[in-house]
Scaffold this active site. Structure first.
Site, PDB file in Angstrom:
ATOM      1  N   LYS A 115      21.721 -11.825 -28.946  1.00  0.00           N
ATOM      2  CA  LYS A 115      21.512 -10.289 -28.327  1.00  0.00           C
ATOM      3  C   LYS A 115      22.129  -9.294 -29.400  1.00  0.00           C
ATOM      4  O   LYS A 115      21.437  -8.130 -29.332  1.00  0.00           O
ATOM      5  CB  LYS A 115      22.007 -10.352 -26.927  1.00  0.00           C
ATOM      6  N   LYS A 197       9.450 -21.177 -25.643  1.00  0.00           N
ATOM      7  CA  LYS A 197       9.452 -21.119 -24.218  1.00  0.00           C
ATOM      8  C   LYS A 197       8.519 -19.589 -23.916  1.00  0.00           C
ATOM      9  O   LYS A 197       8.856 -18.716 -24.563  1.00  0.00           O
ATOM     10  CB  LYS A 197      10.570 -20.779 -23.669  1.00  0.00           C
ATOM     11  N   LYS A 200       9.728 -13.715 -20.532  1.00  0.00           N
ATOM     12  CA  LYS A 200       9.301 -12.286 -20.190  1.00  0.00           C
ATOM     13  C   LYS A 200       9.558 -11.302 -21.264  1.00  0.00           C
ATOM     14  O   LYS A 200       9.003 -10.035 -20.975  1.00  0.00           O
ATOM     15  CB  LYS A 200       9.797 -12.008 -18.845  1.00  0.00           C
TER      16      LYS A 200
END
Ligand code: TRP
Length: 334
Positions: A115, A197, A200
């Site tokens: 992040k 994966k 979103k």
């Protein structure tokens, strides 16, 4: 333990639109757990502000997520569905646990590294101590089990380490939580890159099915799904795109991979894609209808928010008081 049941905690962030992967991999399974466990499901809005958010948007998304929990079948009388920010104990416990967590431990967190690379202009202290807030969510309710995806396992390990450290100093204060494996939810991969994966936060909207996608969009995305040139509807590692389609089909229909493969014998990828698309539409349609209905019922959603925040606060305060006493905070004078 609450009323003889083990406690389960999990939560989701209200950032981004939930995908079919979130539903089949997590939410759908949560629904089956409420008989066996006393369940707490947070809409973890405090976690969300570690990345800059638009306030109106965050508020809206948080409410939508809470509504979606109910639309997916979580009964708010049996499951404590609540906003993290409505229970101040999360922040209070997080502060205390910050003082029992080492910089070195947090430095090793791979999600922090990812992040901070992604948000290089805003590497704030909250992003760094995010796992401590997550530990607080879990420990505040004395959770026995925590269903989490693989990406959160490291945070759960840290939670266990912090709980054990605290207990070794002060006695048995926290239940040390276990990861919940159970009937593993389906792991759904991206439709455009089946090695990745379904997420979103994928920039390519064709890679993910969003829970609110309409039937045409769903069918279109499946038609564009990446497969391979093997021309074989087989369930094997060498064909990750086809296998992902079969996994989605099985999760939606309850069939096993063997049954699905037999069903598509002699058929082409086009047929498979249509069948998978239709199975997804028939799973999502009732959820979307229920969601639309619930969204109109402001008073009902408000009552869920209020009652469950009270319930969550009750259990949170029980743990917090105990912890405050252990670390030496003076008792309140009444
Ligand atoms: N960090 C989790 C995620 O991003 C969400 C979360 C916050 C959570 N607190 C939690 C998950 C406690 C399980 C238990 O997916």
């Amino acid at each position: 333990m609450i009323d003889g049941k083990k406690v389960l905690y999990s939560g989701m962030q209200a950032t981004g639109n939930l995908t079919l992967g979130n539903y089949l991999g997590a939410l759908k399974n949560w629904v089956t757990l409420s008989d066996e466990y006393e369940c707490f499901y947070g809409v973890v809005d405090m976690h969300s502000i570690t990345v800059r958010q638009d306030p109106a948007e965050l508020r809206k998304r948080a409410r939508n997520l809470l509504t979606l929990y109910i639309a997916a079948g979580l009964d708010p009388k049996k499951n404590c569905i609540y906003y993290q920010s409505h229970v101040s104990g999360h922040a209070e416990l997080a502060w205390i646990l910050n003082c029992y967590t080492y910089m070195g431990e947090l430095n090793r967190m791979t999600q922090f590294k990812d992040k901070s690379a992604k948000h290089a202009d805003n590497i704030n202290a909250g992003l760094f101590t995010y796992p401590v807030l997550m530990a607080s969510d879990i420990l505040l309710y004395q959770a026995d089990v925590v269903p989490v995806g693989i990406d959160q396992r490291q945070h759960l390990e840290l939670t266990r380490d912090v709980a054990e450290r605290f207990n070794s100093i002060y006695g048995d204060v926290f239940t040390v939580p276990e990861a919940y494996y159970g009937k593993a939810g389906a792991k759904i991969m991206s439709l455009q890159n089946p090695e990745k994966k379904m997420s979103k936060s994928d920039e390519n909207p064709n890679a993910s099915i969003y829970l609110m996608d309409d039937p045409d969009t769903i069918m279109r995305k499946f038609k564009r799904a990446v497969t391979d040139s093997e021309a074989c509807i087989c369930y094997r590692d060498e064909q990750p795109g086809v296998r992902n389609l079969l996994d989605i089909y099985c999760a939606c229909t309850g069939k096993t991979p063997d049954e699905a493969v037999a069903e598509f014998e002699g058929k082409g990828y086009g047929d498979l894609k249509v069948a998978v698309g239709e199975s997804v539409v028939s799973v999502l349609k009732p959820l979307q209808d229920r969601y639309a209905e619930l969204s109109k019922d402001k008073a009902y959603i408000d009552s869920v928010i209020k009652e469950n925040a009270e319930k969550a606060n009750y259990y949170a305060m029980k743990t917090l008081r105990k912890v405050q006493k252990k670390v030496g905070f003076p008792e309140k004078v009444r």
